[in-house]
Design a protein around this motif. Structure first.
Motif, mmCIF file in Angstrom:
data_model
loop_
_atom_site.group_PDB
_atom_site.id
_atom_site.type_symbol
_atom_site.label_atom_id
_atom_site.label_comp_id
_atom_site.label_asym_id
_atom_site.label_seq_id
_atom_site.Cartn_x
_atom_site.Cartn_y
_atom_site.Cartn_z
ATOM 1 N N LYS A 287 31.101 31.658 33.537
ATOM 2 C CA LYS A 287 31.532 33.003 33.115
ATOM 3 C C LYS A 287 32.889 32.971 32.413
ATOM 4 C CE LYS A 287 31.371 34.429 37.353
ATOM 5 N NZ LYS A 287 30.855 33.209 37.998
ATOM 6 N N THR A 288 33.836 32.293 33.057
ATOM 7 C CA THR A 288 35.189 32.279 32.492
ATOM 8 C C THR A 288 35.184 31.571 31.138
ATOM 9 O OG1 THR A 288 36.147 32.360 34.680
ATOM 10 C CG2 THR A 288 37.558 31.528 32.939
ATOM 11 N N GLU A 289 34.427 30.469 31.043
ATOM 12 C CA GLU A 289 34.334 29.773 29.753
ATOM 13 C C GLU A 289 33.746 30.701 28.707
ATOM 14 O OE1 GLU A 289 35.546 26.742 28.945
ATOM 15 O OE2 GLU A 289 36.362 26.725 30.967
ATOM 16 N N SER B 247 37.891 27.611 39.630
ATOM 17 C CA SER B 247 37.222 28.830 40.079
ATOM 18 C C SER B 247 38.169 30.033 40.010
ATOM 19 C CB SER B 247 36.739 28.617 41.514
ATOM 20 O OG SER B 247 35.959 29.709 41.910
ATOM 21 N N SER B 248 37.686 31.130 39.434
ATOM 22 C CA SER B 248 38.492 32.361 39.386
ATOM 23 C C SER B 248 38.582 32.903 40.808
ATOM 24 C CB SER B 248 37.819 33.422 38.514
ATOM 25 O OG SER B 248 37.402 32.878 37.295
ATOM 26 N N ARG B 249 39.798 33.115 41.266
ATOM 27 C CA ARG B 249 39.979 33.685 42.612
ATOM 28 C C ARG B 249 40.481 35.116 42.527
ATOM 29 N NH1 ARG B 249 36.407 31.245 44.347
ATOM 30 N NH2 ARG B 249 36.904 31.821 46.479
ATOM 31 N N LEU C 13 34.295 41.527 31.091
ATOM 32 C CA LEU C 13 34.369 41.487 32.551
ATOM 33 C C LEU C 13 34.025 40.086 33.053
ATOM 34 C CD1 LEU C 13 34.884 43.177 35.080
ATOM 35 C CD2 LEU C 13 32.437 43.561 35.220
ATOM 36 N N ASP C 14 35.002 39.442 33.658
ATOM 37 C CA ASP C 14 34.790 38.095 34.196
ATOM 38 C C ASP C 14 35.328 38.082 35.627
ATOM 39 O OD1 ASP C 14 34.741 35.377 34.799
ATOM 40 O OD2 ASP C 14 36.583 34.961 33.700
ATOM 41 N N ILE C 15 34.397 38.093 36.552
ATOM 42 C CA ILE C 15 34.794 38.236 37.945
ATOM 43 C C ILE C 15 34.338 37.007 38.715
ATOM 44 C CG2 ILE C 15 33.564 39.486 39.797
ATOM 45 C CD1 ILE C 15 34.992 41.986 38.809
#
Ligand code: ATP
Ligand code: MG
Length: 714
Positions: free
Chosen positions: A133-135, A182-184, A402-404
């Motif tokens: 997602k973040t990429e 990892s997105s925290r 939106l990147d969660i």
């Protein structure tokens, strides 16, 4: 037919032929590379065929596939040569279905729709932890940065938009067992565009940072990247000034996971990037220094050891860690020492100091470290927002990204996973509402003949979590209101009493014999849309209360560090007034987010993780099939295939395309619906390509619309 109309028709035919040719070509190549749009899959209802197609493409390094305008992306776990300026140029301004699927195509399509319709959009990127997602969100942002019009001023905004990423990732991302980056925290970013399509500003909303990571990491995980970057990459003088050694193993807050070094992460070079980014986002030298002083202070706090005095109370004797915190945050030694070893209690008319036990002091110290880091993170987001703010008040349109944090299941799942998975549950609900549900309801209200497609609605799980009075959140908050009496176990019992019969909830006590073997006494299990997760209740009350002693707060208020003073203001609401619990704040912020999103037009990227080992070239059928299922991709395909990709109110459609038909141009005298009928007859739309509803025209495939749009440009 007039000359102009003839020209338009010819161009339209030619365009359609070209698109058909491309599609045929892609069909011939199908054996090797699969189909690039699942809508063309035959039979389209077969999950196996779906999986075969995805696998085939994955092994050819074709990680993107469409379902209509939805983009499915499979993480390749290796660098692909498809993200560069040349590729961006290829995709810029070209219709969606004329080129192989790409994240750039989606970005471009969203951008052009926003331009032509002057409205707001958002791209929902979803998938489990490590799915990409973040990429994906970074690729979209890069596309806009490169493809939008540029001037010196705009380039400045562009650089800040791009560089906000490495800074936020340094402070908000960490290595977990699922993902090395990892997105925290959850991130929603609006990119604002002016009338010419220039990116003129941005705004970020952040959601619930997992700050417990500051003081505790599970085996195989790390603290937030910034700590390692500072220790590994920090310049010699800086480290000396901060009292840090270039050795992560010296810091208690960095060693618990036993993996300070990760081969795929280069903390040293990441440090350089963050340093440079901070200066471009307009952090002054002194702000940067204060920020690093805070990061270092958190590390020093972690090294503070308390000793028990004769009465068993916590004391601090000439503690190195404490001296450094005192120096770096500009807090007198005595004040800090007292704040770390005592709490203030209000007796009848006066305040008295009550000493902490050693355990209690450690607890209060950790709470302080978490509060410092969490509040500094929020300060950072605000600061970045100031730098991205667009001062010009003229009307702008936005594209939201939106990147969660993705759905995650570990061996041990706690309050943090509960919040993260609940958030994913809400996003899935939003997806269902916007696609499967509202789409089908719309056909009904518009009087379009329709065979309903059944789908699993996860509303039942959302309600189990958030229903007033009886939902898990309510029960948890209720227990948090009974300090001294309630414990994590009474919370568990309360859930058993209130929601024990719910089909998506079970515990050791409630489970049948076979399931009971897989549950500990302090566990509860939720059957989420994405699978079962067993949560251990230990720590739920504490983490939800997020208690910070007043003494700790007051000590921070005396700091000479401007960021800290800003984060711990004197005006903070009195501790007697109960602040909202963590999970309730989170619930409310998610409800606000849903409102922000509902007011915009939605686009979707669904990310899939091909294997658990983070390996390139390995496509785990069972794992992927599971994701295809719970992401609702088959249902989405069914609705797309049987339905209509595009719909517009008659008035809007007529207004936009009336110039293509001599009878509707310049002014149509009848109703908009009649005008549209006249227009499409003139354009030669085939009967199975469109349907006319009560208030809208529905067009089955976007290619029909693109062809019309192209004709319009002639
Ligand atoms: P989380 O929910 O944990 O934040 P995520 O979905 O944001 O997970 P990413 O951080 O985007 O996951 O991706 C995990 C890793 O997978 C990346 O660090 C990168 O190594 C690899 N990856 C993801 N997408 C791509 C891509 N398109 N090309 C190459 N590698 C990728
Ligand atoms: Mg992420």
């Amino acid at each position: 037919m007039t000359h102009m109309a003839l020209e338009v028709k010819e161009s339209l035919d030619e365009r359609c032929n070209q698109i058909l040719k491309n599609m045929e070509a892609s069909l011939t190549a199908r054996d090797r590379v699969g189909i690039q749009d699942f809508v063309l899959l035959d039979p389209y209802t077969s999950e196996t065929a779906f999986l075969d197609n995805l696998r085939k493409r994955f092994h050819e390094n074709l990680i993107y596939t469409y379902i209509g305008t939805l983009l499915v992306s499979v993480n390749p776990y290796k660098e692909l040569d498809i993200y560069n300026k040349k590729q961006m140029d290829i995709y810029m301004g070209v219709n969606f279905f004329e080129l192989p699927p790409h994240i750039y195509a989606l970005a471009d399509n969203v951008f052009r729709t926003m331009q032509s319709e002057s409205n707001n959009h958002f791209i929902l990127i979803s998938g489990e932890s490590g799915a990409g997602k973040t990429e994906a969100s970074k690729k979209i942002l890069q596309f806009y940065a490169v493809s939008c019009p540029s001037t010196e001023l705009l380039n400045n905004v562009r650089d800040r938009l791009l560089l906000s990423n490495p800074v936020l990732e340094a402070f908000g991302n960490a290595k977990t067992l699922k993902n090395n980056n990892s997105s925290r925290f959850g991130k929603y970013m609006d990119i604002q565009f002016d009338h010419q399509g220039g990116a003129v500003g941005g705004h970020i909303l952040s959601y619930l940072l997992e700050k417990s990571r500051v003081v505790h990491q599970n085996h195989g995980e790390r603290n937030f990247h910034i700590f390692y970057q500072l220790v590994e990459g920090g310049e010699e003088d800086l480290l000396r000034w901060l009292g840090l050694e270039r050795n992560c193993t010296k810091y208690n807050f960095l060693v618990q996971g036993g993996c300070a070094k990760v081969s795929s992460i280069n903390d040293k070079s990441d440090w350089k990037t963050v340093r440079k980014a901070l200066s471009i986002i307009e952090f002054s030298e002194s702000e940067t220094e204060q920020l690093f002083a805070i990061i270092a202070s958190v590390l020093h706090l972690g090294n503070i050891k308390f000793e028990a005095n004769g009465q068993g109370y916590a004391t601090l004797n000439n503690n190195q860690g404490m001296h450094w915190v005192s120096k770096l945050l500009g807090i007198p030694n005595q004040v800090l020492q007292q704040g770390l070893t005592h709490r203030k209690i209000e007796a009848k008319t006066e305040e008295v100091l009550s000493p902490f036990s050693v355990d209690h002091a450690v607890y209060a110290r950790d709470a302080l470290a978490k509060a410092i880091y969490g509040r500094t993170f929020n300060w950072l987001v605000n600061k970045i927002n100031e730098s991205l703010a667009n001062k010009d008040s003229s009307r702008k349109t936005v594209i939201g990204l939106l990147d969660i944090y993705g759905f995650e299941v570990f061996n041990l799942n706690s309050f943090e996973q509960f919040c993260i998975n609940y958030c994913n549950e809400k996003l899935q609900q939003l997806f269902i509402q916007l696609t499967l549900k509202s789409e089908q309801e719309e056909y009904e209200t518009e009087g379009i003949e329709w065979e309903p497609v059944p789908y699993f609605n996860n509303k039942i799980i959302c309600e189990l979590v958030e229903e007033k009075f009886r939902g898990i959140i309510s029960l948890l908050d209720e227990e948090c209101l009974r300090p001294g009496e309630a414990t994590d176990l009474t919370f568990l019992e309360k859930m058993e009493e209130e929601i024990g019969g719910h089909p998506h909830f079970t515990t050791h006590k409630l489970a049948d014999k076979k399931t009971r073997k897989t549950l500990e006494r302090g566990d509860f299990r939720l059957l989420h849309y994405a699978g079962e997760v067993t949560y251990c209740v230990v720590g739920f009350l504490d983490k939800n209360n997020d208690l910070l002693y007043r003494s700790g707060k007051e000590v921070m208020q005396q700091s000479k560090n401007a960021i800290i003073r800003h984060c711990f203001p004197f005006t903070e609401p009195d501790s007697k007034r109960r602040p909202e619990t963590v999970v309730t704040q989170f619930k409310n912020s998610l409800a606000d987010l849903a409102e922000i999103l509902m007011a915009k037009e939605a686009w979707y990227v669904r990310c899939i993780k091909p294997n658990e080992a983070k390996q390139p070239g390995h496509f785990d059928d069972v794992l992927v099939r599971h994701q295809v299922k719970y992401l609702g991709l088959m249902e989405h395909l069914r609705v797309r295939r049987a339905g209509f990709a595009y719909r517009r109110k008659y008035e809007i459609f007529l207004q936009r395309y009336k110039a293509l038909c001599p009878e509707t141009w310049p002014n149509w005298k009848g109703t908009a619906a009649e005008g549209v009928q006249c227009l499409i007859k003139h354009l030669g739309f085939k009967p199975d390509e469109y349907k006319l509803g009560r208030t809208k025209i529905f067009i089955r495939h976007p290619r029909t619309l693109f062809a019309t749009e192209d004709a319009f440009q002639v």
